[in-house]
Enzyme design. Structure first.
Site, mmCIF file in Angstrom:
data_model
loop_
_atom_site.group_PDB
_atom_site.id
_atom_site.type_symbol
_atom_site.label_atom_id
_atom_site.label_comp_id
_atom_site.label_asym_id
_atom_site.label_seq_id
_atom_site.Cartn_x
_atom_site.Cartn_y
_atom_site.Cartn_z
ATOM 1 N N LEU A 132 10.009 -26.953 21.134
ATOM 2 C CA LEU A 132 10.887 -26.740 19.975
ATOM 3 C C LEU A 132 11.722 -27.994 19.774
ATOM 4 C CD1 LEU A 132 12.507 -23.280 20.833
ATOM 5 C CD2 LEU A 132 10.866 -23.708 18.995
ATOM 6 N N HIS A 133 11.721 -28.543 18.567
ATOM 7 C CA HIS A 133 12.634 -29.660 18.325
ATOM 8 C C HIS A 133 13.057 -29.808 16.878
ATOM 9 C CE1 HIS A 133 8.872 -31.522 17.049
ATOM 10 N NE2 HIS A 133 9.608 -32.388 16.375
ATOM 11 N N ARG A 134 12.514 -28.973 15.973
ATOM 12 C CA ARG A 134 12.846 -29.165 14.562
ATOM 13 C C ARG A 134 14.304 -28.813 14.303
ATOM 14 N NH1 ARG A 134 9.485 -31.648 12.334
ATOM 15 N NH2 ARG A 134 7.438 -31.322 13.167
ATOM 16 N N ARG A 187 16.501 -33.951 21.709
ATOM 17 C CA ARG A 187 17.338 -33.337 20.663
ATOM 18 C C ARG A 187 17.676 -31.880 21.033
ATOM 19 N NH1 ARG A 187 17.971 -32.774 15.098
ATOM 20 N NH2 ARG A 187 16.822 -34.598 14.427
#
Ligand code: UD1
Length: 367
Positions: free
Chosen positions: A208-210, A243
């Site tokens: 997950l990084h969006r 992030r």
């Protein structure tokens, strides 16, 4: 002998590296070409960059622009300014850009303004969601570049709808799958699940990084809760993007998560992990395609995808923000194995060859 045709290849962020690698290898094989590689430095941690160069046998970049992190405007502007200087110093016959990151757009803009033709590899993908920074990068890059190399038929339809001339569009397949097929054997031999104490086909891999998932604390909390619940049924492993790590730290959770988090993995380790997973949960673009190529069910935690072939033919299912749907789709995979899918047309390991064939013809390389 005629002078070699000079290509400037550009890569900046993690998902670019597996796309540029097979193109460089193919250019290297052809006597009519020589190339220089520019790394913009958008990604700079070893785990996000150097490890990929090593795993994929990508040569040392000729230049590293060292732009690092920043707001979208800052990052794009810095690449634009620095790559323009490089293009003026060493003017190539053409520039090759891949994917949809800020570096892709900035390099394209710099080149076209200097009248250097640009080839965009992975053109025409559209999510229809302009709140995604990548969507803006795709639209802008495709509007001004010269060759548009596509991975799936929907991309050509998008481009034709936007008025791109048919002769500029080339359906060539998927360079990222060239890399996957070249490395899958090596990756499996590493025995990644075993090293992590997992049983092959008995764990879920997560990325997950969006911004849409990790920058909103309430959303990120919901996702972490869902992963905790899944981990009760099947072990969950989650290599965490920087992030996302920063966003989780901000949440100041009262107790550490019960599922397993890892530092970001290198290309081969990650491929080894995904290839043997029972299930993948992700918001990545590339991983939707990689799971389709590997036949591993993928649940995509986004409202839209720019890669519809992974839904229509592959193993991908779009979940959006609906946590109940997520539960139901997890149930389906755990009880019935999930979508089987098939391999899309031209995802055969030969995309880079097709691309370099077109460039060779159009640039008269080697003649
Ligand atoms: C970028 C791409 C995205 C791609 C993703 C894969 C854009 C708009 N986004 O997003 O399309 O899916 O890469 O990873 O180009 N950071 C580090 N070390 C690094 C790189 C980043 O710590 O080596 C941290 C920094 O705090 C940075 C943040 O991650 O501010 C985001 O990095 P950035 O390059 O802006 O975007 P990504 O989220 O990585």
């Amino acid at each position: 002998m005629a002078e070699r045709t000079q290509i400037l290849a550009v890569a900046g962020a993690r998902p670019n590296f597996m796309k540029i690698a097979p193109l460089l290898r193919e250019l290297d094989r052809r006597p009519g070409f020589s190339f220089r590689l520019v790394h913009t430095g958008q990604h700079y941690d070893d785990a996000m960059s150097a490890d990929f160069f090593r795993d994929l046998g990508i040569p040392e970049p000729d230049v590293n622009l060292g732009v690092g992190s920043g707001s979208h405007g800052e990052q794009t502007a810095l690449v634009l300014r620095k790559i323009e200087q490089e293009l003026v110093r060493n003017r190539p016959d053409a520039v090759v850009v891949v994917g949809d990151v800020n570096s892709t757009l900035a390099a394209t803009l710099a080149a076209v303004k200097l009248h250097v033709p640009v080839a965009h590899v992975e053109a025409g993908l559209r999510s229809g969601d302009r709140t995604m920074p990548e969507e803006v990068n795709r639209l802008m890059t495709d509007t001004v570049c010269d060759w548009l190399f596509t991975t799936e038929p929907a991309a050509e339809q998008n481009l034709r709808r936007e008025g791109v001339a048919a002769e500029r569009i080339h359906f060539v397949g998927n360079v990222m799958i060239d890399t996957l097929l070249a490395n899958a054997g090596r990756a499996r031999e590493l025995g990644v699940p075993e090293r992590l104490g997992l049983q092959p086909r008995r764990y879920a891999a997560v990325t997950l990084h969006r911004p849409s998932n990790v920058d909103d604390p309430a959303r990120l909390r919901d996702l972490i809760q869902a992963l905790e619940a899944l981990n009760e049924r099947v072990p969950v492993v989650f290599p965490v993007h920087p992030r996302t790590a920063a966003a989780i730290e901000q949440l100041a959770l009262p107790t550490p998560t019960t599922f397993r988090t890892l530092e970001p993995l290198g290309y081969l380790d990650f491929l080894g992990l995904v290839a043997e997973a029972q299930l993948v949960l992700t918001d990545s673009g590339g991983l939707q395609e990689e799971t389709t190529a590997l036949g591993v069910p993928c649940l995509t935690l986004r409202n839209s995808t720019e890669r519809p072939i992974t839904l229509d033919e592959g193993t991908n299912t779009l979940i959006g923000l609906d946590m109940d749907l997520l539960q139901r789709e997890i149930d389906k995979v755990l009880s019935g194995g999930g979508k089987a899918g098939r391999i899309p047309e031209l995802w055969d390991g030969e995309a880079s060859k097709r691309i370099v064939d077109v460039l060779e013809r159009d640039l008269g390389a080697g003649r």
